[in-house]
Design an enzyme around this catalytic site. Structure first.
Site, mmCIF file in Angstrom:
data_model
loop_
_atom_site.group_PDB
_atom_site.id
_atom_site.type_symbol
_atom_site.label_atom_id
_atom_site.label_comp_id
_atom_site.label_asym_id
_atom_site.label_seq_id
_atom_site.Cartn_x
_atom_site.Cartn_y
_atom_site.Cartn_z
ATOM 1 N N HIS A 25 11.032 -16.760 2.986
ATOM 2 C CA HIS A 25 10.572 -16.502 1.572
ATOM 3 C C HIS A 25 10.662 -14.889 1.311
ATOM 4 O O HIS A 25 9.897 -14.143 1.114
ATOM 5 C CB HIS A 25 9.714 -17.131 0.997
ATOM 6 C CG HIS A 25 8.157 -16.853 1.529
ATOM 7 N ND1 HIS A 25 7.706 -15.649 2.041
ATOM 8 C CD2 HIS A 25 7.298 -17.873 1.823
ATOM 9 C CE1 HIS A 25 6.522 -15.873 2.499
ATOM 10 N NE2 HIS A 25 6.205 -17.191 2.484
ATOM 11 N N HIS A 79 -3.970 -25.579 6.540
ATOM 12 C CA HIS A 79 -3.418 -24.780 5.770
ATOM 13 C C HIS A 79 -2.085 -25.726 5.087
ATOM 14 O O HIS A 79 -1.382 -26.265 5.842
ATOM 15 C CB HIS A 79 -2.651 -23.516 6.221
ATOM 16 C CG HIS A 79 -2.008 -22.767 5.567
ATOM 17 N ND1 HIS A 79 -2.110 -22.452 3.900
ATOM 18 C CD2 HIS A 79 -1.087 -21.494 5.888
ATOM 19 C CE1 HIS A 79 -1.087 -21.655 3.591
ATOM 20 N NE2 HIS A 79 -0.683 -21.030 4.632
ATOM 21 N N GLU A 81 0.541 -24.718 3.300
ATOM 22 C CA GLU A 81 1.765 -24.203 3.036
ATOM 23 C C GLU A 81 2.708 -25.259 3.818
ATOM 24 O O GLU A 81 2.319 -25.613 4.740
ATOM 25 C CB GLU A 81 1.903 -23.053 3.199
ATOM 26 C CG GLU A 81 3.273 -22.100 2.821
ATOM 27 C CD GLU A 81 3.227 -20.878 2.718
ATOM 28 O OE1 GLU A 81 2.156 -20.252 3.232
ATOM 29 O OE2 GLU A 81 4.129 -20.219 2.152
ATOM 30 N N ASP A 83 5.295 -24.685 5.742
ATOM 31 C CA ASP A 83 5.517 -24.472 7.208
ATOM 32 C C ASP A 83 4.734 -25.050 8.153
ATOM 33 O O ASP A 83 5.125 -25.096 9.152
ATOM 34 C CB ASP A 83 5.820 -22.945 7.403
ATOM 35 C CG ASP A 83 4.719 -22.139 6.962
ATOM 36 O OD1 ASP A 83 3.799 -22.585 6.113
ATOM 37 O OD2 ASP A 83 4.385 -21.022 7.500
ATOM 38 N N HIS A 146 -4.039 -17.912 4.261
ATOM 39 C CA HIS A 146 -3.000 -17.181 3.271
ATOM 40 C C HIS A 146 -2.971 -17.653 2.002
ATOM 41 O O HIS A 146 -2.651 -17.257 0.901
ATOM 42 C CB HIS A 146 -1.738 -17.060 3.896
ATOM 43 C CG HIS A 146 -0.554 -17.023 3.275
ATOM 44 N ND1 HIS A 146 0.540 -17.714 3.214
ATOM 45 C CD2 HIS A 146 -0.251 -16.062 2.304
ATOM 46 C CE1 HIS A 146 1.451 -17.373 2.543
ATOM 47 N NE2 HIS A 146 0.931 -16.363 2.043
ATOM 48 N N ASP A 165 -2.680 -18.762 9.672
ATOM 49 C CA ASP A 165 -1.650 -17.960 9.552
ATOM 50 C C ASP A 165 -2.228 -16.611 10.131
ATOM 51 O O ASP A 165 -1.588 -15.484 10.213
ATOM 52 C CB ASP A 165 -1.254 -17.642 7.984
ATOM 53 C CG ASP A 165 -0.139 -18.505 7.493
ATOM 54 O OD1 ASP A 165 0.652 -19.179 8.581
ATOM 55 O OD2 ASP A 165 -0.286 -18.680 6.381
ATOM 56 N N TYR A 193 4.045 -8.878 10.201
ATOM 57 C CA TYR A 193 3.583 -10.070 9.893
ATOM 58 C C TYR A 193 2.568 -9.859 8.868
ATOM 59 O O TYR A 193 2.334 -10.225 7.604
ATOM 60 C CB TYR A 193 3.123 -10.871 10.898
ATOM 61 C CG TYR A 193 2.581 -12.369 10.337
ATOM 62 C CD1 TYR A 193 3.684 -13.459 10.498
ATOM 63 C CD2 TYR A 193 1.212 -12.594 10.275
ATOM 64 C CE1 TYR A 193 3.044 -14.772 9.983
ATOM 65 C CE2 TYR A 193 0.824 -13.869 9.770
ATOM 66 C CZ TYR A 193 1.746 -14.904 9.644
ATOM 67 O OH TYR A 193 1.274 -16.210 9.226
ATOM 68 N N HIS A 226 1.914 -19.320 13.968
ATOM 69 C CA HIS A 226 3.040 -18.899 14.510
ATOM 70 C C HIS A 226 3.037 -17.807 15.539
ATOM 71 O O HIS A 226 2.053 -17.124 15.767
ATOM 72 C CB HIS A 226 3.704 -17.880 13.000
ATOM 73 C CG HIS A 226 3.689 -18.556 11.839
ATOM 74 N ND1 HIS A 226 4.756 -19.504 11.356
ATOM 75 C CD2 HIS A 226 3.092 -18.365 10.457
ATOM 76 C CE1 HIS A 226 4.585 -19.873 10.355
ATOM 77 N NE2 HIS A 226 3.573 -19.322 9.688
HETATM 78 FE FE LIG Z 1 0.799 -19.499 4.935
HETATM 79 FE FE LIG Z 2 2.481 -20.053 8.028
#
Ligand SMILES: [Fe+2]
Ligand SMILES: [Fe+2]
Length: 396
Positions: A25, A79, A81, A83, A146, A165, A193, A226
């Site tokens: 993104h 989380h 999101e 991903d 996040h 995250d 990051y 990640h």
């Molecule tokens: Fe995130």
């Molecule tokens: Fe993430």
């Protein structure tokens, strides 16, 4: 064939490696990324997080290396999101877990994303624990790190912090741990990051670090969602997060610009020369050659941000507008700045750049310099002097 990888006793990495991802993104992921998911083999077999939707089969195959996915009892969703939860729709239907453990906001976000009122949501709060058998997992809500739903899972017995995250990097590697890769690159990717994902929530990082310290938990492994896991350099990454989120700013300036016929570039160069003449570290970054996420990585520890743009059809150049929009969202407050501009017939763009810099939370220390067509020697001298003036403000 996708395999699982042992992280600790009974605890395995079963995520996915996105080797060829180059854009997340708007963040340029020149080294790809990974989506870490973990499996705890206990009386209650538990999956921590999932992966992007199109990596669902890769993750399920890694799980199958250890156990039939249907045997999983709990899924912890740290989380929502996509991903880390994009694969949930498919995975929940296959696994049919007894519990889908999440924060209250996590449940809300899953209902909004997946419209599945039939899933076995089990809402947890900070400090609450769940027994998996031999292991207990305690949850720490980390809203806005996040997303509002974010939380950490802490495995008490092994002192493993699954940190969602936080503490991650977008870096696809075959290595799994911090001590297996180059430390400088690891810290660079970790800073990049934070600068591009977590910077707007810097005050919350500060609060989180204090909360974790107050809880008095000991951490032997940080397992982010990640990149590499931290086992050797935990104090280093905690210290870096503290410094980056304060933020601790250096005697350093980013001069970021785009130029039509070199006039703006000449002006930006002289600002840089003025800064350098006073011992300021300068990053001179032409947009196009440098992308927005590289610029933000340098802004992370810079005290000053100077923006240059030519005027195009009464507006700033598109790459500069893009950069400023991106930077505004990341809120690099606490910095100072100014701008330079070359124009043909309308000098108004300088006001627009200044307004955007102020919207970024950057304090203007000069009204900026606009020059018609091509700078003369005295114009370049003014740019140099502006660099000197910014340097004096950096040191204040
Ligand atoms: Fe995130
Ligand atoms: Fe993430």
């Amino acid at each position: 064939m996708y395999k699982s990888y042992k992280v600790a006793d009974n605890f395995y990495w079963v995520g996915a490696i996105d080797w060829n991802l180059r854009d997340f993104h708007g963040y340029t992921t020149e080294k790809g990324s990974s989506y870490n998911a973990f499996l705890m083999m206990d009386e209650k077999i538990t999956l921590f997080d999932t992966v992007k939707p199109h990596f669902a089969d890769e993750m399920l195959e890694r799980i199958s290396d250890l156990v039939e996915p249907k045997k999983i009892d709990y899924i912890i969703v740290n989380h929502v999101e996509m991903d880390h939860s994009g694969a949930l729709a498919k995975v929940v239907d296959i696994i049919k877990p007894e519990k889908l453990i999440c924060s209250a906001k996590g449940k809300e976000a899953m209902l909004a994303h997946f419209k599945r009122t039939d899933w076995p949501y089990h809402v947890v709060k900070t400090g609450e624990s769940i027994s998996l058998g031999k292991h207990n997992v305690t949850f720490i809500e980390t809203p806005m790190l996040h997303w509002p739903d974010s939380m950490f899972s802490y495995i008490n017995e092994q002192r493993i912090l699954v940190s969602s995250d936080a503490f991650g990097q977008h870096w696809a590697t075959s290595e799994r741990f911090d001590d297996e890769v180059d430390f400088g690159e690891l810290m660079f990717q970790s800073g990049k990051y934070l600068a591009n994902i977590l910077m707007p929530y810097s005050n919350l990082i500060q609060k989180l670090l204090k909360d974790v310290t107050a809880l008095g938990i000991k951490i032997d492994l940080i397992a982010p969602d990640h990149g590499l896991m931290w086992r050797k350099n935990i104090p280093a990454i905690i210290k870096a997060y503290d410094e980056w989120s304060r933020p601790t700013l250096r005697n350093k300036a980013v001069v970021v610009f785009d130029t039509m016929w070199k006039s703006t570039e000449l002006m930006a160069q002289q600002v840089a020369e003025g800064l350098m003449s006073k011992g300021v570290i300068v990053k001179f970054m032409k947009l196009g050659e440098n992308d927005r996420s590289e610029v933000m990585t340098e802004v992370l520890d810079s005290k000053a941000v100077i923006v240059g743009s030519s005027t195009l059809n009464n507006e700033m150049l598109p790459r500069v507008a893009d950069m400023l929009t991106y930077m505004k969202g990341l809120k690099p407050t606490g910095r100072i700045g100014a701008c330079v501009n070359s124009y043909g017939w309308n000098p108004a763009v300088i006001k627009k750049i200044n307004a955007e810099l102020e919207s970024c939370g950057i304090k203007l220390v000069d009204e900026g310099i606009a020059v018609k067509y091509v700078p003369e020697q005295n114009d370049l001298k003014k740019c140099f002097d502006m660099g000197v003036k910014i340097a004096a403000n950096i040191k204040d």
